[in-house]
Design a protein around this motif. Sequence first.
Motif, PDB file in Angstrom:
ATOM      1  N   ASP C 108       0.554  -1.000   0.213  1.00 41.69           N
ATOM      2  CA  ASP C 108      -0.292   0.248  -0.225  1.00 41.69           C
ATOM      3  C   ASP C 108       0.844   1.420   0.157  1.00 41.69           C
ATOM      4  O   ASP C 108       0.263   2.200  -0.526  1.00 41.69           O
ATOM      5  N   GLU C 109       2.047   0.894   0.526  1.00 43.45           N
ATOM      6  CA  GLU C 109       2.755   2.164   0.363  1.00 43.45           C
ATOM      7  C   GLU C 109       3.792   2.323  -1.170  1.00 43.45           C
ATOM      8  O   GLU C 109       5.076   2.280  -0.340  1.00 43.45           O
ATOM      9  N   ASP C 110       3.574   1.795  -1.701  1.00 41.13           N
ATOM     10  CA  ASP C 110       4.298   1.863  -3.147  1.00 41.13           C
ATOM     11  C   ASP C 110       5.664   0.597  -2.951  1.00 41.13           C
ATOM     12  O   ASP C 110       7.126   1.685  -2.651  1.00 41.13           O
ATOM     13  N   TYR C 111       5.542  -0.142  -2.230  1.00 42.64           N
ATOM     14  CA  TYR C 111       6.518  -1.323  -1.530  1.00 42.64           C
ATOM     15  C   TYR C 111       7.421  -1.176  -0.844  1.00 42.64           C
ATOM     16  O   TYR C 111       8.805  -1.167  -0.811  1.00 42.64           O
ATOM     17  N   ALA C 112       6.997   0.184  -0.026  1.00 50.25           N
ATOM     18  CA  ALA C 112       8.267   0.503   1.042  1.00 50.25           C
ATOM     19  C   ALA C 112       8.578  -0.600   2.354  1.00 50.25           C
ATOM     20  O   ALA C 112       8.174  -0.905   2.453  1.00 50.25           O
ATOM     21  N   GLU C 113      10.149  -0.720   2.680  1.00 50.17           N
ATOM     22  CA  GLU C 113      10.058  -1.849   3.532  1.00 50.17           C
ATOM     23  C   GLU C 113      10.441  -1.668   4.847  1.00 50.17           C
ATOM     24  O   GLU C 113      10.520   0.263   5.158  1.00 50.17           O
TER      25      GLU C 113
END
Lengths: 130, 102, 138
Positions: C108-113
């Motif tokens: 949901d957050e641009d594949y943020a780690e």
Amino acid sequence: MKLGILINEGPYQHQASDTALQYVKAAIEKGHEIYRVFFYNDGVNNATRFASPPQDDRNISKEWSALAKTHDIDLVVCVAAAQRRGILDKGEAERNGKDSDNIEEGFRISGLGQLVEAGIQADRLITFGD
Amino acid sequence: MSMLHTVNKSPFENSSVASCISMCAKSSSILFIEDAVISVMKSTKFAEMIESSLKDFKIYALKPDLEARGLSLNNVIEGVEIIEYEGFVDLTTEHDSVQSWL
Amino acid sequence: MSEEGIVKKFMYVNRKCPYGTIYALESLEVVLITAAFDQDVSLAFTDDGVYQLMKDQKTDGIGMKNFSSTYAALGDYEIKKIFIDKESLDERGLSISDLQELVWEDEDEDYAEKSSINLVSRAELSKIMSQQDVVMSF
């Protein structure tokens, strides 16, 4: 209630399998259903039919087998753990090029998914190990 | 949710008994089985720990394991309930889940 | 692979060092299968179990397979609830920086780690444990 049982140690070396047997007998006596007994880690060694303990000692594999027969209990041995430790049914023995199978009557070999399924379907999962 | 904790190791062998007690939420119960039944005997160096835990949790010990080890039921710490395998089954069904401290 | 849509909370409690016994490795195998059943999986590392996550494990000398990289893959299996008992680290003179970083990617957050690791007290871990449906300890 539906009870799932996980056994993580082999027979004789640890009391785990004996305690589990007594627990399962008591649970059946009280009218509970044993959804499945799953054998993992060295617990898979409970499934060998080659064990030959002295006559005045209990035969744990045979006790599980007899209990399963009387009460229609599903005894499942993890395939990956069983392969590591040389517990084989006919199909596994053939697939792995071994000259014999050694699984006791009443046990079946299947995947770890059967343990997870027991966790999902049973009302309680109780682990016996070391 | 209430939890049943089982321990099967002697407190002289490793830290499972201590870990279990330190991570046991109130309203939980602890059942000592196999070699862990040593924990509930009077006058071991762990007796004080068990006595103070009795204020927070219910503590049980499996009678067949005490008897097998020649431990006198009269020397069990007061407040510890001694049960049979049937009682073990009841404890597992009366609590919401079971954690075995292996 | 879900069982008629039942989702239970499974917690795996890891209390032993890797390699000395097989429990850490075979526990990991159950964890991965549980995730494949779309269950709500958490892992707890306490007592000597914290050593399972040590960085820089080198097993050539003992002739055993190094499976420590599998922990880093847990995020790919949507396993993102890893609880580490702070007191167990303290007792062993370890800090969180001695352990592997475990992350998951938030779609949901641009594949943020995001970190999967939660450093918790025993009291907190005890509370989380008592909220589980199924607890397995190897």
